[in-house]
Design a protein around this motif. Structure first.
Motif, short mmCIF file in Angstrom:
data_model
loop_
_atom_site.label_atom_id
_atom_site.label_comp_id
_atom_site.label_asym_id
_atom_site.label_seq_id
_atom_site.Cartn_x
_atom_site.Cartn_y
_atom_site.Cartn_z
N ASP A 46 3.69 9.40 6.34
CA ASP A 46 2.41 9.21 5.67
C ASP A 46 2.35 7.93 4.83
O ASP A 46 1.43 7.75 4.04
CB ASP A 46 2.06 10.43 4.82
CG ASP A 46 3.06 10.68 3.70
OD1 ASP A 46 4.14 10.04 3.67
OD2 ASP A 46 2.76 11.51 2.82
N GLN A 48 1.49 4.31 3.53
CA GLN A 48 0.25 3.55 3.65
C GLN A 48 0.44 2.16 3.05
O GLN A 48 1.09 2.01 2.01
CB GLN A 48 -0.89 4.26 2.92
CG GLN A 48 -1.17 5.63 3.48
CD GLN A 48 -1.96 6.50 2.52
OE1 GLN A 48 -1.87 6.36 1.32
NE2 GLN A 48 -2.74 7.40 3.08
N VAL A 120 -5.98 4.12 3.09
CA VAL A 120 -5.82 5.40 3.79
C VAL A 120 -6.17 5.25 5.26
O VAL A 120 -5.51 5.81 6.13
CB VAL A 120 -6.69 6.49 3.12
CG1 VAL A 120 -6.63 7.80 3.88
CG2 VAL A 120 -6.26 6.68 1.66
N ARG A 121 -7.21 4.47 5.53
CA ARG A 121 -7.61 4.21 6.92
C ARG A 121 -8.23 2.83 7.02
O ARG A 121 -9.12 2.48 6.25
CB ARG A 121 -8.62 5.25 7.39
CG ARG A 121 -9.02 5.04 8.86
CD ARG A 121 -10.02 6.08 9.33
NE ARG A 121 -10.37 5.88 10.72
CZ ARG A 121 -11.23 4.96 11.15
NH1 ARG A 121 -11.83 4.16 10.31
NH2 ARG A 121 -11.49 4.85 12.44
N GLY A 123 -10.19 0.52 9.72
CA GLY A 123 -10.86 0.42 11.01
C GLY A 123 -11.27 -1.02 11.28
O GLY A 123 -10.97 -1.92 10.50
N SER A 127 -12.91 0.07 5.81
CA SER A 127 -11.62 0.44 5.24
C SER A 127 -11.86 1.49 4.17
O SER A 127 -12.84 1.41 3.42
CB SER A 127 -10.96 -0.79 4.63
OG SER A 127 -9.84 -0.42 3.85
#
Length: 152
Positions: A46, A48, A120-121, A123, A127
């Motif tokens: 996990d 990041q 966390v993510r 794209g 973001s």
């Protein structure tokens, strides 16, 4: 901003912090303490990308009573998330804040504040991230979630 074929690192992040942000943000005297673009050996699944920034205590950031004002903390969290996005993108990319939600947990007085910002993510066009603000005692001051639009 970055030479072709070189790895974007903490010195580059510090340069962006000093050159790209508005003068009033630079007046916060923020510093990049850590910058993580790749998981360290043995990192958990996990992990990041992100960064840790410091905002030194200043009476100029305090409201009546010596408490660091929420406006300064929110600007600090937003800036820290931009630097975390540099790590996730492995370089500078223009972006703009779309949303930021801040949950204040306790006041901070007469103390530097640390921001641990993590993406966390990431794209292609958006973001999403989180920031934990902590006082010098390592106790959380605020939790922040944010979304950024990646600009062309």
């Amino acid at each position: 901003m970055q030479q072709q074929g070189t790895e974007f690192g903490i010195d580059d992040a510090r340069r962006v912090l000093a050159e790209v942000f508005a003068p009033w943000v630079q007046d916060l005297d923020l510093s990049v303490e850590d910058f993580d673009i790749a998981p360290p050996p043995g990192a958990t699944a996990d992990w990041q990308p992100g960064a840790i920034l410091r905002m030194p205590f200043s009476e100029r950031l305090c409201r009546n009573g010596g408490t660091v004002c929420g406006q300064a903390l929110m600007a600090f969290a937003d800036t820290a998330m931009v630097i975390a996005n540099l790590a996730a993108n492995r370089g500078y990319r223009p972006m703009t804040t779309v949303d930021q939600t801040t949950h204040f947990m306790r006041a901070v007085t007469a103390s530097d504040v640390l921001a641990e910002a993590r993406v966390v993510r990431l794209g292609r066009t958006m973001s999403f991230g989180r920031v934990t603000l902590s006082g010098a005692d390592n106790k959380p001051v605020a939790m922040v979630s944010s979304a950024f639009a990646m600009l062309p």
